[in-house]
Write a protein that holds these residues in place. Structure first.
Motif, PDB file in Angstrom:
ATOM      1  N   PHE A 132     -23.205  35.824 -38.463  1.00  0.00           N
ATOM      2  CA  PHE A 132     -23.065  34.701 -39.385  1.00  0.00           C
ATOM      3  C   PHE A 132     -23.983  33.529 -39.025  1.00  0.00           C
ATOM      4  CE2 PHE A 132     -19.035  36.977 -39.133  1.00  0.00           C
ATOM      5  CZ  PHE A 132     -18.840  37.308 -40.473  1.00  0.00           C
ATOM      6  N   LEU A 133     -24.979  33.797 -38.114  1.00  0.00           N
ATOM      7  CA  LEU A 133     -25.858  32.718 -37.668  1.00  0.00           C
ATOM      8  C   LEU A 133     -26.594  32.071 -38.831  1.00  0.00           C
ATOM      9  CD1 LEU A 133     -27.210  31.067 -35.451  1.00  0.00           C
ATOM     10  CD2 LEU A 133     -28.841  32.941 -35.126  1.00  0.00           C
ATOM     11  N   ASP A 134     -27.148  32.879 -39.710  1.00  0.00           N
ATOM     12  CA  ASP A 134     -27.889  32.317 -40.847  1.00  0.00           C
ATOM     13  C   ASP A 134     -26.978  31.500 -41.754  1.00  0.00           C
ATOM     14  OD1 ASP A 134     -30.207  33.452 -39.943  1.00  0.00           O
ATOM     15  OD2 ASP A 134     -30.050  35.242 -41.213  1.00  0.00           O
ATOM     16  N   ILE A 135     -25.737  31.960 -41.925  1.00  0.00           N
ATOM     17  CA  ILE A 135     -24.793  31.200 -42.749  1.00  0.00           C
ATOM     18  C   ILE A 135     -24.502  29.847 -42.113  1.00  0.00           C
ATOM     19  CG2 ILE A 135     -22.444  31.162 -43.649  1.00  0.00           C
ATOM     20  CD1 ILE A 135     -22.559  34.158 -43.902  1.00  0.00           C
ATOM     21  N   HIS A 136     -24.277  29.877 -40.801  1.00  0.00           N
ATOM     22  CA  HIS A 136     -23.988  28.614 -40.112  1.00  0.00           C
ATOM     23  C   HIS A 136     -25.173  27.648 -40.189  1.00  0.00           C
ATOM     24  CE1 HIS A 136     -20.181  30.043 -38.812  1.00  0.00           C
ATOM     25  NE2 HIS A 136     -20.655  30.963 -37.963  1.00  0.00           N
ATOM     26  N   LYS A 137     -26.399  28.169 -40.055  1.00  0.00           N
ATOM     27  CA  LYS A 137     -27.580  27.304 -40.192  1.00  0.00           C
ATOM     28  C   LYS A 137     -27.623  26.682 -41.582  1.00  0.00           C
ATOM     29  CE  LYS A 137     -30.699  29.532 -36.871  1.00  0.00           C
ATOM     30  NZ  LYS A 137     -31.974  30.290 -36.719  1.00  0.00           N
ATOM     31  N   SER A 138     -27.344  27.508 -42.595  1.00  0.00           N
ATOM     32  CA  SER A 138     -27.347  26.998 -43.966  1.00  0.00           C
ATOM     33  C   SER A 138     -26.255  25.948 -44.143  1.00  0.00           C
ATOM     34  CB  SER A 138     -27.146  28.168 -44.940  1.00  0.00           C
ATOM     35  OG  SER A 138     -27.038  27.708 -46.257  1.00  0.00           O
ATOM     36  N   GLU A 139     -25.083  26.205 -43.547  1.00  0.00           N
ATOM     37  CA  GLU A 139     -23.996  25.233 -43.630  1.00  0.00           C
ATOM     38  C   GLU A 139     -24.388  23.909 -42.971  1.00  0.00           C
ATOM     39  OE1 GLU A 139     -20.022  28.103 -43.558  1.00  0.00           O
ATOM     40  OE2 GLU A 139     -20.928  27.461 -41.668  1.00  0.00           O
ATOM     41  N   LEU A 140     -25.093  24.015 -41.839  1.00  0.00           N
ATOM     42  CA  LEU A 140     -25.496  22.798 -41.129  1.00  0.00           C
ATOM     43  C   LEU A 140     -26.480  21.978 -41.938  1.00  0.00           C
ATOM     44  CD1 LEU A 140     -25.272  21.124 -38.556  1.00  0.00           C
ATOM     45  CD2 LEU A 140     -27.067  22.548 -37.534  1.00  0.00           C
ATOM     46  N   VAL A 141     -27.459  22.656 -42.548  1.00  0.00           N
ATOM     47  CA  VAL A 141     -28.434  21.951 -43.384  1.00  0.00           C
ATOM     48  C   VAL A 141     -27.733  21.286 -44.568  1.00  0.00           C
ATOM     49  CG1 VAL A 141     -30.415  22.239 -44.926  1.00  0.00           C
ATOM     50  CG2 VAL A 141     -30.380  23.403 -42.713  1.00  0.00           C
ATOM     51  N   SER A 142     -26.843  22.046 -45.221  1.00  0.00           N
ATOM     52  CA  SER A 142     -26.134  21.492 -46.374  1.00  0.00           C
ATOM     53  C   SER A 142     -25.223  20.341 -45.960  1.00  0.00           C
ATOM     54  CB  SER A 142     -25.313  22.583 -47.055  1.00  0.00           C
ATOM     55  OG  SER A 142     -26.144  23.599 -47.540  1.00  0.00           O
ATOM     56  N   LEU A 143     -24.610  20.456 -44.782  1.00  0.00           N
ATOM     57  CA  LEU A 143     -23.727  19.387 -44.308  1.00  0.00           C
ATOM     58  C   LEU A 143     -24.519  18.116 -44.002  1.00  0.00           C
ATOM     59  CD1 LEU A 143     -20.918  18.457 -43.516  1.00  0.00           C
ATOM     60  CD2 LEU A 143     -21.283  19.461 -41.244  1.00  0.00           C
ATOM     61  N   ASP A 144     -25.681  18.278 -43.351  1.00  0.00           N
ATOM     62  CA  ASP A 144     -26.537  17.115 -43.087  1.00  0.00           C
ATOM     63  C   ASP A 144     -26.933  16.433 -44.391  1.00  0.00           C
ATOM     64  OD1 ASP A 144     -26.415  17.664 -40.408  1.00  0.00           O
ATOM     65  OD2 ASP A 144     -28.347  18.698 -40.312  1.00  0.00           O
ATOM     66  N   SER A 145     -27.302  17.251 -45.398  1.00  0.00           N
ATOM     67  CA  SER A 145     -27.706  16.697 -46.694  1.00  0.00           C
ATOM     68  C   SER A 145     -26.540  15.988 -47.368  1.00  0.00           C
ATOM     69  CB  SER A 145     -28.245  17.822 -47.585  1.00  0.00           C
ATOM     70  OG  SER A 145     -28.555  17.344 -48.872  1.00  0.00           O
ATOM     71  N   LEU A 146     -25.340  16.583 -47.258  1.00  0.00           N
ATOM     72  CA  LEU A 146     -24.158  15.991 -47.879  1.00  0.00           C
ATOM     73  C   LEU A 146     -23.819  14.637 -47.246  1.00  0.00           C
ATOM     74  CD1 LEU A 146     -21.791  16.267 -49.849  1.00  0.00           C
ATOM     75  CD2 LEU A 146     -20.534  17.454 -48.031  1.00  0.00           C
ATOM     76  N   ILE A 147     -23.917  14.557 -45.900  1.00  0.00           N
ATOM     77  CA  ILE A 147     -23.637  13.284 -45.217  1.00  0.00           C
ATOM     78  C   ILE A 147     -24.620  12.208 -45.659  1.00  0.00           C
ATOM     79  CG2 ILE A 147     -23.658  12.131 -42.970  1.00  0.00           C
ATOM     80  CD1 ILE A 147     -22.555  14.730 -41.769  1.00  0.00           C
ATOM     81  N   ASP A 148     -25.908  12.574 -45.708  1.00  0.00           N
ATOM     82  CA  ASP A 148     -26.916  11.603 -46.141  1.00  0.00           C
ATOM     83  C   ASP A 148     -26.633  11.147 -47.565  1.00  0.00           C
ATOM     84  OD1 ASP A 148     -28.166  11.849 -43.715  1.00  0.00           O
ATOM     85  OD2 ASP A 148     -29.690  13.297 -44.421  1.00  0.00           O
ATOM     86  N   GLN A 149     -26.259  12.084 -48.425  1.00  0.00           N
ATOM     87  CA  GLN A 149     -25.972  11.774 -49.828  1.00  0.00           C
ATOM     88  C   GLN A 149     -24.803  10.791 -49.953  1.00  0.00           C
ATOM     89  OE1 GLN A 149     -24.959  15.192 -52.264  1.00  0.00           O
ATOM     90  NE2 GLN A 149     -26.965  15.152 -53.246  1.00  0.00           N
ATOM     91  N   ARG A 150     -23.704  11.092 -49.252  1.00  0.00           N
ATOM     92  CA  ARG A 150     -22.520  10.248 -49.337  1.00  0.00           C
ATOM     93  C   ARG A 150     -22.759   8.870 -48.719  1.00  0.00           C
ATOM     94  NH1 ARG A 150     -17.602  12.779 -50.520  1.00  0.00           N
ATOM     95  NH2 ARG A 150     -16.763  10.661 -50.300  1.00  0.00           N
ATOM     96  N   GLN A 151     -23.525   8.811 -47.643  1.00  0.00           N
ATOM     97  CA  GLN A 151     -23.846   7.515 -47.040  1.00  0.00           C
ATOM     98  C   GLN A 151     -24.675   6.655 -47.990  1.00  0.00           C
ATOM     99  OE1 GLN A 151     -25.639   8.779 -43.299  1.00  0.00           O
ATOM    100  NE2 GLN A 151     -23.874   7.974 -42.160  1.00  0.00           N
ATOM    101  N   GLU A 152     -25.613   7.295 -48.730  1.00  0.00           N
ATOM    102  CA  GLU A 152     -26.447   6.554 -49.678  1.00  0.00           C
ATOM    103  C   GLU A 152     -25.602   6.026 -50.824  1.00  0.00           C
ATOM    104  OE1 GLU A 152     -29.658   4.679 -51.208  1.00  0.00           O
ATOM    105  OE2 GLU A 152     -29.493   5.712 -49.263  1.00  0.00           O
ATOM    106  N   ILE A 153     -24.672   6.845 -51.322  1.00  0.00           N
ATOM    107  CA  ILE A 153     -23.785   6.406 -52.402  1.00  0.00           C
ATOM    108  C   ILE A 153     -22.909   5.234 -51.931  1.00  0.00           C
ATOM    109  CG2 ILE A 153     -21.816   7.113 -53.818  1.00  0.00           C
ATOM    110  CD1 ILE A 153     -23.023   9.931 -53.901  1.00  0.00           C
ATOM    111  N   HIS A 154     -22.399   5.345 -50.681  1.00  0.00           N
ATOM    112  CA  HIS A 154     -21.565   4.273 -50.138  1.00  0.00           C
ATOM    113  C   HIS A 154     -22.356   2.974 -50.022  1.00  0.00           C
ATOM    114  CE1 HIS A 154     -19.327   1.945 -47.078  1.00  0.00           C
ATOM    115  NE2 HIS A 154     -18.243   2.616 -47.515  1.00  0.00           N
ATOM    116  N   ARG A 155     -23.606   3.068 -49.590  1.00  0.00           N
ATOM    117  CA  ARG A 155     -24.445   1.877 -49.443  1.00  0.00           C
ATOM    118  C   ARG A 155     -24.701   1.230 -50.801  1.00  0.00           C
ATOM    119  NH1 ARG A 155     -28.271   4.145 -47.220  1.00  0.00           N
ATOM    120  NH2 ARG A 155     -27.705   3.778 -45.038  1.00  0.00           N
ATOM    121  N   GLU A 156     -24.973   2.062 -51.838  1.00  0.00           N
ATOM    122  CA  GLU A 156     -25.241   1.517 -53.173  1.00  0.00           C
ATOM    123  C   GLU A 156     -24.007   0.829 -53.740  1.00  0.00           C
ATOM    124  OE1 GLU A 156     -26.560   4.731 -55.526  1.00  0.00           O
ATOM    125  OE2 GLU A 156     -28.548   4.878 -54.607  1.00  0.00           O
ATOM    126  N   ARG A 157     -22.812   1.378 -53.463  1.00  0.00           N
ATOM    127  CA  ARG A 157     -21.591   0.817 -54.039  1.00  0.00           C
ATOM    128  C   ARG A 157     -21.101  -0.423 -53.282  1.00  0.00           C
ATOM    129  NH1 ARG A 157     -17.271   5.445 -54.713  1.00  0.00           N
ATOM    130  NH2 ARG A 157     -16.096   3.610 -55.426  1.00  0.00           N
TER     131      ARG A 157
END
Length: 712
Positions: free
Chosen positions: A622-647
């Motif tokens: 499941f290494l490739d899945i975990h890598k994909s999860e990590l990339v998506s999680l990093d992107s999600l955190i950045d996304q939510r932080q940007e939305i929080h900053r705008e609001r």
């Protein structure tokens, strides 16, 4: 006719040295079509519908004549010629013409010398050949050329065999050679190929056991407890006991004078089976397997159990009172545990074809159907038999014995295929098939129609796949041994090898059946559905394939070290974890990126937070899945932080509840990825788990959050 025909007839002649019957001889012509009751067989006298069955290939001696031989022999030869045609063979005109010429001169010489003769059955083929040779020497003052002599006497063996079976009107089972081709009275299943190997009883000694075995097997066949193919196995098993009886000098069906000695004698027989090598062709000189020993002992036990129950009838039929009144001791030769289990050990998973192997075989199959001029085998039937075996998982006999119209169309792309259940009595004999199988059947039907038109055979044959040799009437099926030979040649010509580089053994055709059954289980088909599809009467038969699947999956599961969300080795033993995953109540614990080891009696209180749970386990698949999860999680955190900053105009605090949970998951994923990347390389021969692809798709992260452990 096979070379063994002369030796076979010699045995037949020894059993009944004077089979000739004046009444039967006089009635022979009634069995011959009027158009073939000829004294002169030429291109102009033979009826057009039968002309193709005569090999008129020699201009000088192609036609042959019967008017030089005595009248009883004329009737015999007319009947023999018709039987050859009726069985789908071709009359060899040149050898037949030479034989009739020499036979006419020989019978005249015998008549002049006052030597008796009236029928071809008066002498064995060997004796007739000696007389024919004397005639040749007397005429030419030289011995005949051996090759020429063999050619012109070749029809003699066949004629004598046909006539012996025709003249002998005794009950079929009393004949010590059972031949489906020669005797239509022998019980047979629907679609039973008549060209199968004969059963030769005459070689079995002592006589009391031979005659008793014949009566037993005959009775089992008449009651449908044995089929023709299994009758061979029963006879071969009794042969092993006959060898033992001869070696011990057993002269009576009662075996011993005191019944208390019986068990000791039969234990000696069991010991001998275990210690002496196999006599069979396939495993000659090898130790007998437990299954082989079990089959022999069960046949001998069933034989004596039958004679115990029906001894009075057997004694009357065999004219041997010694079979009557066997004591109950003959019902208990061996006690439970004496013979041991004949259950087959679970076979190696390498017996199954991999997807790569199947792809190679399917890609090479058209080579069987290509014309010889194009480098193929010129055998499109073999190509379609192979593809049907791969697609349906039917046994080779079940494919070769398909009737000419085996499909019942239900709707577009769906039909029922009716096959000949060759192994299990009263088992299912139909399966659903898709468009691929429908097209294969229709292609073969078109080929069959064209082939029958070419040879001028009946338009309504019994079989879908037909023999190309000695089958001018289209009545005989494609022979299984011919198909196996073609597969062996295909492996060599197409260079078909497995993953280890070894040639694929396509001759073991049952391997396709194992592979098909296992693939059905892999696809999640329920046991009872697989049971019916495979034509089994009990789930235990089908479970053999389920155990194969379980063993394969378990081996794959145990290849990898399991780690937890903290990247430490799981406290749950890998085998225990595998068993937990198979519990019906644990199906929701199979995650897209690993497994949940929460005990069945407990419920999860962590929602989707599997990555931060100490009951979570995963491995490097499941290494490739975990890598994909990590990339998506990093992107999600950045996304939510940007939305929080705008609001709010301020960055999201690290103490924010949502961000705190995501940071834990981020840290867990980073630790897992790092550990899996540095903790050892993936085995080179590793295979994907059965549901890896589905898990990979289910484990892809979306924009709503990290679905690391969805629980329905």
């Amino acid at each position: 006719m096979k070379r063994s025909d002369e030796s076979t007839y010699s045995w037949l002649h020894r059993l009944n040295p004077d089979p000739y019957s004046l009444a039967v001889n006089a009635a022979l012509l009634e069995l011959v079509p009027p158009g073939l009751r000829l004294l002169h067989y030429t291109r102009t006298t033979v009826p057009a519908e039968h002309l193709g069955a005569f090999a008129f290939y020699h201009r000088k001696i192609g036609p042959f004549h019967l008017d030089g031989i005595p009248e009883p022999m004329q009737r015999e030869m007319m009947f023999v010629i018709w039987r050859i045609i009726e069985l789908g063979g071709r009359v060899p005109c040149a050898p037949m013409g030479l034989l009739m010429r020499e036979l006419a001169e020989t019978t005249q010489r015998l008549k002049t010398a006052g030597l008796p003769f009236q029928s071809l059955t008066d002498r064995t083929p060997a004796q007739w050949k000696a007389e024919l040779s004397r005639t040749w020497v007397k005429r030419t003052h030289a011995f005949p050329n051996p090759q020429t002599f063999r050619t012109y006497v070749s029809p003699l063996d066949r004629a004598c065999k046909i006539l012996w079976f025709t003249y002998d009107t005794s009950p079929w089972w009393q004949r010590e050679v059972w031949d489906l081709t020669m005797d239509p009275r022998i019980p047979r299943r629907t679609q039973e190929p008549s060209g199968q190997k004969a059963i030769h009883w005459h070689t079995m000694e002592p006589a009391w056991l031979r005659h008793g075995g014949m009566y037993f097997v005959k009775s089992m066949m008449e009651s449908s407890q044995l089929a023709w193919s299994t009758a061979h196995g029963a006879k071969n098993a009794l042969v092993q006991f006959a060898r033992f009886a001869m070696a011990r000098g057993l002269t009576s069906p009662r075996l011993v004078q005191d019944d208390r000695q019986l068990r000791g004698l039969m234990m000696e027989f069991l010991t001998e089976l275990r210690s002496t090598p196999n006599y069979g062709i396939r495993n000659r000189d090898k130790p007998r397997s437990p299954a082989s020993i079990g089959q022999i002992t069960s046949t001998v036990r069933a034989f004596y159990a039958f004679m115990h129950d029906y001894g009075d009838e057997a004694a009357a039929a065999l004219d041997d009172d010694r079979w009557d009144g066997l004591s109950p001791e003959y019902l208990r030769f061996w006690r439970p545990g004496d013979i041991g289990s004949s259950k087959k050990e679970h076979f190696d998973e390498s017996y199954l074809y991999s997807d790569a192997d199947l792809a190679k075989i399917k890609a090479a199959a058209p080579l069987l159907g290509l014309p010889r001029a194009e480098g193929g085998f010129g055998d499109p039937q073999a190509m379609r038999i192979l593809l049907l075996m791969m697609t349906t998982g039917r046994r080779i006999n079940e494919i070769c014995m398909l009737d000419a119209r085996p499909l019942t169309l239900l709707e577009d792309n769906l039909a029922k295929l009716r096959y000949q259940q060759t192994k299990i009595h009263d088992a299912p004999d139909t399966i659903f098939v898709d468009q691929e199988v429908i097209e294969l059947i229709q292609e073969q039907q078109a080929w069959l129609h064209a082939h029958l038109a070419t040879i001028g055979a009946d338009a309504d044959p019994p079989y879908l796949f037909v023999s190309r040799h000695n089958n001018l009437r289209g009545q005989n099926p494609y022979l299984t041994h011919v198909f196996r030979t073609q597969l062996t040649k295909l492996v060599d010509r197409a260079h078909l090898t497995d993953a280890a580089g070894d040639p694929l053994d396509l001759g073991k055709t049952h391997r396709f059946r194992h592979t098909k059954a296992t693939s059905l289980f892999n696809a999640g088909v329920p046991l009872h559905v697989v049971q019916r599809y495979m034509g089994h009467t009990t789930p235990e038969m089908t479970m053999h394939y389920a155990q194969t699947l379980d063993s394969t999956a378990k081996t794959e599961f145990l290849k990898y070290k399991k780690i937890t969300s903290t990247a430490t080795e799981s406290a749950v033993d890998a085998e225990d974890l595998y068993d937990l995953m198979l519990l019906d109540t644990r199906t929701d614990r199979v995650l897209p990126n690993g497994w949940c080891t929460l005990p069945p009696a407990k419920t999860c209180e962590k929602g989707n937070a599997c990555l931060t749970c100490d009951l979570f386990a995963t491995d490097e698949r499941f290494l490739d899945i975990h890598k994909s999860e990590l990339v998506s999680l990093d992107s999600l955190i950045d996304q939510r932080q940007e939305i929080h900053r705008e609001r709010t105009g301020e960055p999201m605090s690290e103490n924010h509840v949502w961000l705190t949970l995501r940071r834990r998951e981020q840290q867990a994923l980073s630790t897992i990825v790092k550990n899996l990347e540095t903790g050892g390389s993936k085995p080179a021969a590793a295979l994907p788990a059965p549901a890896t692809q589905a898990r990979e798709q289910a484990g892809m992260l979306g924009g709503q959050g990290v679905r690391t452990g969805h629980r329905p």
